[in-house]
Write a protein that holds these residues in place. Structure first.
Motif, mmCIF file in Angstrom:
data_model
loop_
_atom_site.group_PDB
_atom_site.id
_atom_site.type_symbol
_atom_site.label_atom_id
_atom_site.label_comp_id
_atom_site.label_asym_id
_atom_site.label_seq_id
_atom_site.Cartn_x
_atom_site.Cartn_y
_atom_site.Cartn_z
ATOM 1 N N LYS A 208 13.949 13.556 0.990
ATOM 2 C CA LYS A 208 14.121 12.125 0.705
ATOM 3 C C LYS A 208 12.781 11.502 0.296
ATOM 4 O O LYS A 208 12.724 10.681 -0.623
ATOM 5 N N LEU A 209 11.731 11.896 1.017
ATOM 6 C CA LEU A 209 10.399 11.372 0.705
ATOM 7 C C LEU A 209 9.972 11.786 -0.710
ATOM 8 O O LEU A 209 9.479 10.958 -1.491
ATOM 9 N N ILE A 210 10.182 13.048 -1.045
ATOM 10 C CA ILE A 210 9.814 13.545 -2.371
ATOM 11 C C ILE A 210 10.617 12.833 -3.456
ATOM 12 O O ILE A 210 10.080 12.409 -4.486
ATOM 13 N N ILE B 63 6.079 10.697 10.375
ATOM 14 C CA ILE B 63 7.381 10.568 11.036
ATOM 15 C C ILE B 63 8.176 11.853 10.861
ATOM 16 O O ILE B 63 8.809 12.360 11.800
ATOM 17 N N ILE B 64 8.130 12.407 9.649
ATOM 18 C CA ILE B 64 8.838 13.659 9.379
ATOM 19 C C ILE B 64 8.283 14.793 10.235
ATOM 20 O O ILE B 64 9.021 15.651 10.731
ATOM 21 N N SER B 65 6.970 14.775 10.441
ATOM 22 C CA SER B 65 6.343 15.826 11.249
ATOM 23 C C SER B 65 6.843 15.821 12.695
ATOM 24 O O SER B 65 6.808 16.848 13.370
ATOM 25 N N ALA B 66 7.294 14.659 13.166
ATOM 26 C CA ALA B 66 7.840 14.580 14.525
ATOM 27 C C ALA B 66 9.069 15.463 14.673
ATOM 28 O O ALA B 66 9.305 16.049 15.730
ATOM 29 N N ASP C 135 0.848 -1.194 0.000
ATOM 30 C CA ASP C 135 0.000 0.000 0.000
ATOM 31 C C ASP C 135 0.885 1.246 0.000
ATOM 32 O O ASP C 135 1.222 1.800 1.047
ATOM 33 N N GLU C 136 1.274 1.703 -1.199
ATOM 34 C CA GLU C 136 2.205 2.831 -1.309
ATOM 35 C C GLU C 136 1.611 4.114 -0.746
ATOM 36 O O GLU C 136 2.316 4.905 -0.116
ATOM 37 N N GLN C 137 0.317 4.319 -0.981
ATOM 38 C CA GLN C 137 -0.314 5.562 -0.534
ATOM 39 C C GLN C 137 -0.146 5.770 0.973
ATOM 40 O O GLN C 137 0.280 6.840 1.423
ATOM 41 N N TYR C 138 -0.431 4.735 1.752
ATOM 42 C CA TYR C 138 -0.368 4.892 3.204
ATOM 43 C C TYR C 138 1.050 4.705 3.748
ATOM 44 O O TYR C 138 1.348 5.164 4.850
ATOM 45 N N MET C 139 1.928 4.083 2.961
ATOM 46 C CA MET C 139 3.345 4.102 3.323
ATOM 47 C C MET C 139 3.824 5.556 3.383
ATOM 48 O O MET C 139 4.496 5.974 4.328
ATOM 49 N N PHE C 140 3.470 6.318 2.354
ATOM 50 C CA PHE C 140 3.926 7.706 2.289
ATOM 51 C C PHE C 140 3.216 8.586 3.315
ATOM 52 O O PHE C 140 3.813 9.512 3.871
ATOM 53 N N TYR C 141 1.931 8.305 3.587
ATOM 54 C CA TYR C 141 1.234 9.038 4.656
ATOM 55 C C TYR C 141 1.970 8.852 5.985
ATOM 56 O O TYR C 141 2.184 9.797 6.751
ATOM 57 N N ASN D 59 9.100 19.553 16.817
ATOM 58 C CA ASN D 59 10.107 19.862 17.832
ATOM 59 C C ASN D 59 11.079 20.951 17.381
ATOM 60 O O ASN D 59 12.048 21.234 18.061
ATOM 61 N N GLY D 60 10.781 21.537 16.203
ATOM 62 C CA GLY D 60 11.571 22.676 15.752
ATOM 63 C C GLY D 60 12.829 22.336 15.004
ATOM 64 O O GLY D 60 13.668 23.211 14.760
ATOM 65 N N PHE D 61 13.008 21.077 14.592
ATOM 66 C CA PHE D 61 14.231 20.682 13.901
ATOM 67 C C PHE D 61 14.020 20.830 12.393
ATOM 68 O O PHE D 61 13.852 19.844 11.664
ATOM 69 N N HIS D 62 14.025 22.070 11.927
ATOM 70 C CA HIS D 62 13.643 22.346 10.551
ATOM 71 C C HIS D 62 14.627 21.774 9.535
ATOM 72 O O HIS D 62 14.214 21.307 8.466
ATOM 73 N N SER D 63 15.895 21.823 9.843
ATOM 74 C CA SER D 63 16.885 21.280 8.912
ATOM 75 C C SER D 63 16.675 19.780 8.712
ATOM 76 O O SER D 63 16.724 19.266 7.591
ATOM 77 N N LYS D 64 16.444 19.072 9.822
ATOM 78 C CA LYS D 64 16.190 17.636 9.739
ATOM 79 C C LYS D 64 14.891 17.365 8.990
ATOM 80 O O LYS D 64 14.793 16.428 8.186
ATOM 81 N N THR D 65 13.876 18.191 9.255
ATOM 82 C CA THR D 65 12.588 18.032 8.572
ATOM 83 C C THR D 65 12.753 18.206 7.067
ATOM 84 O O THR D 65 12.224 17.420 6.274
ATOM 85 N N ILE D 66 13.474 19.245 6.674
ATOM 86 C CA ILE D 66 13.714 19.510 5.245
ATOM 87 C C ILE D 66 14.461 18.343 4.607
ATOM 88 O O ILE D 66 14.116 17.876 3.515
ATOM 89 N N GLU D 67 15.464 17.847 5.298
ATOM 90 C CA GLU D 67 16.266 16.737 4.770
ATOM 91 C C GLU D 67 15.405 15.485 4.556
ATOM 92 O O GLU D 67 15.455 14.850 3.492
ATOM 93 N N GLU D 68 14.613 15.124 5.557
ATOM 94 C CA GLU D 68 13.811 13.907 5.459
ATOM 95 C C GLU D 68 12.677 14.051 4.440
ATOM 96 O O GLU D 68 12.358 13.096 3.722
ATOM 97 N N ARG D 69 12.066 15.252 4.367
ATOM 98 C CA ARG D 69 10.992 15.416 3.397
ATOM 99 C C ARG D 69 11.531 15.418 1.963
ATOM 100 O O ARG D 69 10.865 14.934 1.041
#
Length: 617
Positions: A228-230, A209-212, A198-204, A216-226
């Motif tokens: 990767k997702l894209i 996880i990225i939102s975690a 189920d690719e759709q809910y894998m990505f959801y 917590n304010g870790f914008h650089s980490k958020t940008i990096e992980e998102r």
């Protein structure tokens, strides 16, 4: 003879009712329900009505009739039907009508009969829905309890529902600030969805996880992980949700003041708006992205571009009758544009309207933004008393958010540190501490806009829940269809057996007439042929496995079964009588009894244990 006659009459009545249902409108069912004194007819009409009504168009009517149906189903000991109706009507009452207490009362009523229902999917769904009710009511601890109960009830054949329960529990943990527990649940749910393809809910799940990191304010980490997702989505040509991914990424780039990257993400979000096959609100996403572009160009003082995107957003925003999250995004952008172009009165009116709604929704980041805008408007008007009021309101909330963010970040890393220390992963711990130190340099800037991501996350969560419910309904309908198909095919085999018996009787009559021996021998060969041919078995097995996909797989575990054993097991699973099994297999009832005894002995089962129990091990 009396029993046989009653059975025939019941079947005839069912056929008539089915034909009646297929040709009757909801209004006709309602007339029957309101006028009849026959409870059985009323029950059948209600059963047809609640599946004919469109709950999202008239949720009040749907909810009222469902409650009546549930009471009648309970009176008739049809507990499974009562539970199914309650869980299906839950969304109409909880979400559409906004009556969570009523929805919970209905679920609690049917929960009392859960031990009378031998269906893990139906019973587990009670707690899945109760978890959703408590989540929407912001009682996250009770939501976690109920989601956990659901995971304990669901079995391997309910894996999609178990994945949903774990995913939703992660969201409840997230809302409580238990970020490590939330991420653990998201990781497990991700594995479920990956195994199910189920690719759709894998990505959801990955987005949560990225939102975690973001919360917590870790914008650089958020940008990096998102990123990767894209990149992962693009690598497999999967474009669903890319518009939202780029929109969220633009927010994070805005928080670190990378305006060039922020603009690029918004334009990419615009590009992928029409590529989402699973839109649950395409008009809303259109308004959201165009309003964000208008706000961006206002920030960079390009009012001509801002006006262009604002006008496009307005074409769809005005179609929303209620003040939704998406329409609110447009109203805020419009209020800002009016302020920048000097129409202070119109700007203030829109800002006050938006502030009233955001305070009702408790959208903290938006409340800060609107108080700031109202402060600027009143300063420009010379209304310094009002300006001071909005400035103080904004500052008070900002101070509270700043303190909460620091607490969240400390709590997140403290829990992560303790977990990693137990696992002796000091290197990972040090890397996370460095992320925290890097983020401190932009702490002041993040306090202004951090909660926007949380607000959007809630909107996405509502959308995800809606899609889950629709998909669960489709899966249920597919299973019902396959069960009917299997039943019909089994009846065909029984009919074939009865025709075989008739042919056999005719052969005996022909023998008495002393026909040519050669003709009799050919007829004898025809009679001796198997009723359940190889082709029959293949077709039957295909239909059987659509309804019970794991039955034979479990049965073969640690057991050496012959083809004959498997045929007997599948027919036993359908609860056929011994005589019916004998008819299908073309053997005597004594042979079926002996084969059943032999198979039970071979499997080491006691006399009172059904042979189908081996598939539950």
């Amino acid at each position: 003879m009396v029993l046989r006659k009653n059975k025939v009459l019941s079947i005839l009545f069912f056929i008539i009712c089915t034909t009646f249902c297929a040709q009757t409108s909801p209004e006709d069912y309602i007339k029957v329900i309101e006028s009849t004194v026959d409870d059985d007819l009323k029950y059948k009409a209600l059963d047809s009505l609640i599946f004919a009504l469109k709950w999202d168009e008239n949720p009040k009517q749907y909810a009222n009739y469902t409650e009546v149906y549930i009471d009648l189903a309970i009176e008739r000991n049809n507990f499974k039907d009562a539970i199914h109706a309650a869980t299906f009507a839950f969304s109409a009452i909880n979400n559409q009508l906004g009556e969570p207490a009523r929805a919970l009362k209905m679920l609690n009523k049917v929960e009392a009969y859960k031990d009378q229902v031998d269906d893990t999917e139906v019973v587990g769904t009670i707690y899945l829905k109760k978890g959703g009710a408590y989540y929407n009511g912001k009682d996250f601890s009770k939501a976690v309890v109920n989601y956990t109960k659901a995971t304990e009830i669901f079995t391997a054949q309910d894996s999609i529902f178990e994945a949903d329960a774990i995913f939703f529990r992660g969201q409840a943990q997230f809302a409580m600030g238990n970020y490590v527990d939330a991420v653990n649940d998201f990781d497990v749910a991700y594995q479920f969805y990956e195994n199910l393809g189920d690719e759709q809910y894998m990505f959801y799940t990955k987005a949560n996880i990225i939102s975690a990191y973001g919360i917590n304010g870790f914008h650089s980490k958020t940008i990096e992980e998102r990123n990767k997702l894209i990149d992962k989505k693009l690598s497999i040509n999967y474009h669903d949700g890319l518009a939202v991914d780029y929109y969220n990424q633009s927010i994070n780039y805005g928080r670190v003041n990378d305006l060039e990257a922020q603009e690029a993400c918004l334009l990419k979000a615009l590009k992928y708006l029409d590529s989402n096959k699973n839109h649950h609100n395409p008009e809303g996403e259109f308004v959201m992205v165009h309003s964000a572009l208008a706000s961006f160009y206002m920030k960079t003082e390009d009012l001509d571009k801002a006006k262009t995107y604002l006008d496009k957003a307005e074409t769809k925003a005005m179609a929303f009758k209620e003040m939704t999250f998406f329409k609110l995004a447009f109203v805020e952008a419009k209020a800002k544009y009016l302020f920048l172009t000097g129409d202070l009165e119109a700007s203030e009116q829109l800002a006050l309207r938006a502030l009233e709604q955001t305070e009702t929704w408790k959208r903290t980041s938006l409340i800060i933004y609107l108080n700031t805008l109202l402060y600027e408007i009143n300063t420009a008007k010379g209304s310094y008393k009002d300006a001071l009021k909005y400035f103080e309101a904004k500052t008070k909330i900002q101070d509270s958010i700043f303190s909460k963010e620091k607490t969240n970040a400390f709590s997140y890393y403290q829990t992560l540190y303790e977990t990693e220390r137990k696992e002796k992963e000091i290197a990972t711990q040090d890397a996370n501490i460095k992320i925290l130190e890097q983020e401190k340099s932009i702490e002041q800037e993040k306090t202004r806009t951090l909660i926007i991501l949380l607000a959007f996350l809630i909107a996405v969560t509502v959308g995800v829940i809606y899609v889950f419910k629709q998909r669960a309904r489709q899966l249920k309908e597919t299973l019902v269809f396959h069960k009917k198909e299997l039943t019909a095919y089994t009846k065909e085999l029984l009919k074939k057996s009865r025709e075989h018996d008739i042919l056999k009787d005719e052969l005996m009559a022909l023998k008495k007439e002393q026909l040519d021996d050669n003709k009799l021998e050919k007829l004898q060969d025809l009679i001796s042929s198997k009723i359940l041919t190889t082709e029959d078995w293949k077709e039957f097995k295909l239909k059987f496995e659509k309804v019970y996909p794991s039955f034979l797989i479990k049965a073969r575990l640690n057991n050496e079964l012959t083809n004959a054993d498997e045929r007997l097991l599948t027919l036993e699973k359908l609860n056929l009588k011994t005589s019916e099994i004998a008819d299908v297999l073309g053997v005597s009832s004594d042979s079926v009894i002996k084969n059943r005894y032999r198979l039970r002995k071979k499997l080491g089962l006691s006399k009172n244990t059904p042979i189908t129990e081996i598939a539950k091990a």
